[in-house]
Design a protein around this motif. Structure first.
Motif, mmCIF file in Angstrom:
data_model
loop_
_atom_site.group_PDB
_atom_site.id
_atom_site.type_symbol
_atom_site.label_atom_id
_atom_site.label_comp_id
_atom_site.label_asym_id
_atom_site.label_seq_id
_atom_site.Cartn_x
_atom_site.Cartn_y
_atom_site.Cartn_z
ATOM 1 N N PHE A 95 0.833 -1.198 0.000
ATOM 2 C CA PHE A 95 0.000 0.000 0.000
ATOM 3 C C PHE A 95 0.872 1.254 0.000
ATOM 4 O O PHE A 95 1.190 1.813 1.060
ATOM 5 C CB PHE A 95 -0.925 -0.001 1.218
ATOM 6 N N PRO A 96 1.283 1.713 -1.178
ATOM 7 C CA PRO A 96 2.175 2.875 -1.267
ATOM 8 C C PRO A 96 1.549 4.163 -0.753
ATOM 9 O O PRO A 96 2.272 5.135 -0.489
ATOM 10 C CB PRO A 96 2.468 2.966 -2.774
ATOM 11 N N GLN A 97 0.222 4.186 -0.592
ATOM 12 C CA GLN A 97 -0.433 5.385 -0.072
ATOM 13 C C GLN A 97 -0.227 5.539 1.432
ATOM 14 O O GLN A 97 -0.682 6.507 2.030
ATOM 15 C CB GLN A 97 -1.930 5.361 -0.403
ATOM 16 N N GLY A 98 0.480 4.567 2.034
ATOM 17 C CA GLY A 98 0.763 4.624 3.460
ATOM 18 C C GLY A 98 0.166 3.452 4.209
ATOM 19 O O GLY A 98 -0.919 2.971 3.854
ATOM 20 N N PHE A 99 0.885 2.974 5.234
ATOM 21 C CA PHE A 99 0.420 1.815 5.989
ATOM 22 C C PHE A 99 0.921 1.917 7.422
ATOM 23 O O PHE A 99 2.101 2.189 7.675
ATOM 24 C CB PHE A 99 0.932 0.519 5.346
ATOM 25 N N ASP A 100 -0.001 1.699 8.374
ATOM 26 C CA ASP A 100 0.318 1.736 9.801
ATOM 27 C C ASP A 100 -0.188 0.442 10.430
ATOM 28 O O ASP A 100 -1.383 0.289 10.688
ATOM 29 C CB ASP A 100 -0.339 2.950 10.449
ATOM 30 N N ARG A 101 0.719 -0.491 10.662
ATOM 31 C CA ARG A 101 0.323 -1.803 11.173
ATOM 32 C C ARG A 101 -0.406 -1.718 12.501
ATOM 33 O O ARG A 101 -1.272 -2.552 12.794
ATOM 34 C CB ARG A 101 1.550 -2.705 11.314
ATOM 35 N N SER A 102 -0.105 -0.710 13.307
ATOM 36 C CA SER A 102 -0.739 -0.594 14.625
ATOM 37 C C SER A 102 -2.241 -0.346 14.525
ATOM 38 O O SER A 102 -2.975 -0.501 15.507
ATOM 39 C CB SER A 102 -0.091 0.535 15.432
ATOM 40 N N GLN A 103 -2.728 0.027 13.322
ATOM 41 C CA GLN A 103 -4.139 0.308 13.138
ATOM 42 C C GLN A 103 -4.902 -0.873 12.539
ATOM 43 O O GLN A 103 -6.086 -0.746 12.222
ATOM 44 C CB GLN A 103 -4.319 1.535 12.228
ATOM 45 N N LEU A 104 -4.261 -2.013 12.373
ATOM 46 C CA LEU A 104 -4.955 -3.181 11.842
ATOM 47 C C LEU A 104 -6.075 -3.634 12.779
ATOM 48 O O LEU A 104 -5.950 -3.551 14.000
ATOM 49 C CB LEU A 104 -3.975 -4.333 11.617
ATOM 50 N N ASP A 105 -7.142 -4.131 12.214
ATOM 51 C CA ASP A 105 -8.306 -4.560 12.975
ATOM 52 C C ASP A 105 -8.050 -5.927 13.612
ATOM 53 O O ASP A 105 -7.178 -6.695 13.178
ATOM 54 C CB ASP A 105 -9.519 -4.638 12.051
ATOM 55 N N PRO A 106 -8.834 -6.290 14.626
ATOM 56 C CA PRO A 106 -8.614 -7.563 15.327
ATOM 57 C C PRO A 106 -8.738 -8.792 14.438
ATOM 58 O O PRO A 106 -8.005 -9.768 14.626
ATOM 59 C CB PRO A 106 -9.695 -7.549 16.415
ATOM 60 N N LEU A 107 -9.654 -8.801 13.475
ATOM 61 C CA LEU A 107 -9.818 -9.991 12.640
ATOM 62 C C LEU A 107 -8.593 -10.217 11.762
ATOM 63 O O LEU A 107 -8.107 -11.352 11.642
ATOM 64 C CB LEU A 107 -11.073 -9.881 11.773
ATOM 65 N N THR A 108 -8.075 -9.160 11.152
ATOM 66 C CA THR A 108 -6.875 -9.311 10.329
ATOM 67 C C THR A 108 -5.711 -9.823 11.161
ATOM 68 O O THR A 108 -4.982 -10.740 10.750
ATOM 69 C CB THR A 108 -6.509 -7.976 9.659
ATOM 70 N N LEU A 109 -5.533 -9.271 12.356
ATOM 71 C CA LEU A 109 -4.450 -9.714 13.226
ATOM 72 C C LEU A 109 -4.676 -11.151 13.686
ATOM 73 O O LEU A 109 -3.729 -11.949 13.754
ATOM 74 C CB LEU A 109 -4.342 -8.777 14.434
ATOM 75 N N GLY A 110 -5.923 -11.500 13.985
ATOM 76 C CA GLY A 110 -6.213 -12.862 14.402
ATOM 77 C C GLY A 110 -5.952 -13.871 13.298
ATOM 78 O O GLY A 110 -5.391 -14.950 13.541
ATOM 79 N N LEU A 111 -6.334 -13.547 12.073
ATOM 80 C CA LEU A 111 -6.056 -14.432 10.939
ATOM 81 C C LEU A 111 -4.558 -14.563 10.699
ATOM 82 O O LEU A 111 -4.054 -15.659 10.398
ATOM 83 C CB LEU A 111 -6.743 -13.900 9.681
ATOM 84 N N ALA A 112 -3.836 -13.449 10.828
ATOM 85 C CA ALA A 112 -2.381 -13.500 10.648
ATOM 86 C C ALA A 112 -1.737 -14.426 11.677
ATOM 87 O O ALA A 112 -0.843 -15.221 11.346
ATOM 88 C CB ALA A 112 -1.797 -12.091 10.740
ATOM 89 N N ASP A 113 -2.174 -14.343 12.925
ATOM 90 C CA ASP A 113 -1.645 -15.234 13.962
ATOM 91 C C ASP A 113 -2.029 -16.692 13.683
ATOM 92 O O ASP A 113 -1.220 -17.606 13.915
ATOM 93 C CB ASP A 113 -2.179 -14.814 15.341
ATOM 94 N N TYR A 114 -3.233 -16.902 13.208
ATOM 95 C CA TYR A 114 -3.683 -18.249 12.844
ATOM 96 C C TYR A 114 -2.734 -18.843 11.808
ATOM 97 O O TYR A 114 -2.337 -20.014 11.901
ATOM 98 C CB TYR A 114 -5.111 -18.165 12.303
#
Length: 471
Positions: A327-346
């Motif tokens: 995402f060249p328009q900018g990306f802040d991982r700290s703002q990811l939602d719980p579902l995305t983070l939960g799937l990533a951990d899965y």
């Protein structure tokens, strides 16, 4: 909010579908500026209740309509595009607070194909973060409401587009489908939604990088002919020579079909009573029209669900780890939602299964195709149970609970994404609360023609109920 919300009124848009509106514009009976202004006025009337838009491109869309430069079948018809497609001068945030809001200069290849049909895109619609769930409920920006009943989900991930088409703001809007994301909101909002064969439209830039491209683009509409005309015209822009042509489908087919009915999912989980009754009623209607209907099963192993979930989780992991590059328009991982983070951990806990998972998903096209040695179409629910209330798949639901609910709810749609096969959602029933119930018709790889012809036949036999007709 009111139980139902719609914007249908006696203006330039009236009750027209996109095909009728395009014909009126072509004859000069309606000016594109009139159609655009009517859509913008309707949007202003219902958006406070629906929360379905990300961005309204008001001044630019009015200027385009005044210039009368539209060409294509749908020339001058106001439309909307989902906020995961790049349009010049507009940000693309993918439904996530983690993605920056910097306007982009490029036009995606899919947007070019869409705009070539003459649409005047008046803005971008909401989706849940990265399209990873089946209800458009954003952790940072609230929920999109179903216009048939405001307490319920509009579906996802193309929920914003579906809500605004159903509510009459525009007659047609873009959506895309990576696990049911056109068909699910179509089912929730009483619309026609075709997930086309893999490679039917131009392939999005992101799709080219996937080991199994599960994403198909398309539209949400209020009539079968709008969907048929969209794909016929899209084929004029880009024709995939590896697939049979769709061509122009204008009505029911003459041949009678062999239809396999599957009411319960490949996992054996039963569908809810109202969904089951709607599918059974559709089967009786098809039999009454002369088609042969019998019970069937799709030839996929039970492990398919685990494989598809792991693939979905792999995509979330890629977002969380490589968002700055994606995402060249900018990306802040700290703002990811719980579902995305939960799937990533899965995924992180199971990443060693990746080679086997990809291998199995690639085999699904051949396995799925074997079903059509005996049948022309598979009839099934779109969703295992009726549309849930808002909050059931909300962003604040604990990950394990949300995942369990999501897998139970969306068990019928992913097979078409993995196999690349087409599937059509039609509204064929209603719940006790007055919400639509969608039925899915799946076809052979490359055989959208049969699905569209069947859609025309059912639409003629049972006209699709519109929101303005709701008592």
């Amino acid at each position: 909010m009111p139980r139902t919300v719609h914007a249908f009124t006696d203006d330039a848009l009236a009750h027209h579908d996109a095909t009728a509106l395009a014909a009126l514009i072509a004859k000069g009976e309606i000016h594109p500026r009139e159609a655009t202004d009517a859509a913008l006025a309707r949007l202003a009337a219902v958006e406070p209740q629906l929360n379905a838009m990300v961005l309204t491109d008001r001044e630019a869309s009015q200027a385009r309509a005044s210039e009368k430069t539209f060409t294509g079948f749908f020339a001058g018809v106001p439309s909307l595009i989902k906020d995961n497609i790049d349009m010049p001068g507009l940000p693309t945030r993918h439904g996530s607070a983690a993605v920056g809001g910097k306007p982009l200069k490029k036009t995606s290849v899919l947007a070019r194909q869409y705009l070539a049909q003459g649409f005047n895109v008046i803005g971008k619609t909401r989706l849940p973060a990265f399209g990873f769930t089946a209800s458009t409920e954003l952790a940072h920006d609230g929920a999109t409401h179903n216009p048939w009943h405001g307490d319920y989900s509009a579906g996802g991930s193309s929920g914003g587009s579906a809500a605004l088409v159903a509510a009459g703001v525009v007659p047609i809007a873009h959506g895309n489908d990576g696990g049911g994301s056109i068909r699910i909101p179509a089912a929730c909002c009483g619309l026609v939604g075709l997930k086309c064969t893999r490679g039917r439209l131009v392939t999005q830039e992101a799709g080219k990088a996937l080991p199994v491209n599960i994403i198909s683009d398309g539209v949400l509409t209020r009539s079968v002919r709008d969907t048929a005309n969209f794909f016929s015209e899209a084929e004029r822009y880009y024709r995939n020579r590896k697939l049979p042509a769709i061509g122009q489908v204008t009505g029911p087919g003459k041949g009678r079909l062999r239809i396999g009915m599957m009411i319960d999912s490949i996992t054996g989980d039963p569908s809810c009573a109202q969904t089951r009754a709607t599918v059974e009623a559709t089967a009786r209607q098809l039999a009454g029209l002369g088609h042969r209907v019998e019970e069937a099963r799709i030839d996929l192993p039970q492990r398919f669900v685990d494989d598809f979930l792991l693939y979905w989780a792999m995509l979330a992991f890629s977002v969380s780890q490589f968002g700055r590059a994606l995402f060249p328009q900018g990306f802040d991982r700290s703002q990811l939602d719980p579902l995305t983070l939960g799937l990533a951990d899965y995924y992180k806990q199971r990443f060693l299964k990746t080679p086997g998972m990809i291998r199995q998903l690639k085999k699904s096209q051949q396995r799925y195709a074997r079903t059509f040695n005996d049948y022309d179409v598979i009839l099934s629910p779109v969703l295992a149970h009726t549309t849930p209330p808002l909050g059931y798949l909300g962003a604040d639901v604990p990950f394990d609970t949300q995942l369990e609910r999501l897998l139970r709810y969306t068990t019928f749609t992913p097979a078409n994404n993995a196999s690349g096969s087409p599937a059509l959602s039609l509204p064929m029933g209603q719940t006790d609360q007055g919400l639509p119930i969608g039925v899915q018709f799946s076809g052979r790889h490359g055989d959208e023609r049969t699905l569209l012809a069947l859609g025309f036949e059912l639409e003629q036999a049972q006209p699709l109920r519109q929101l303005y007709q709701q008592a």
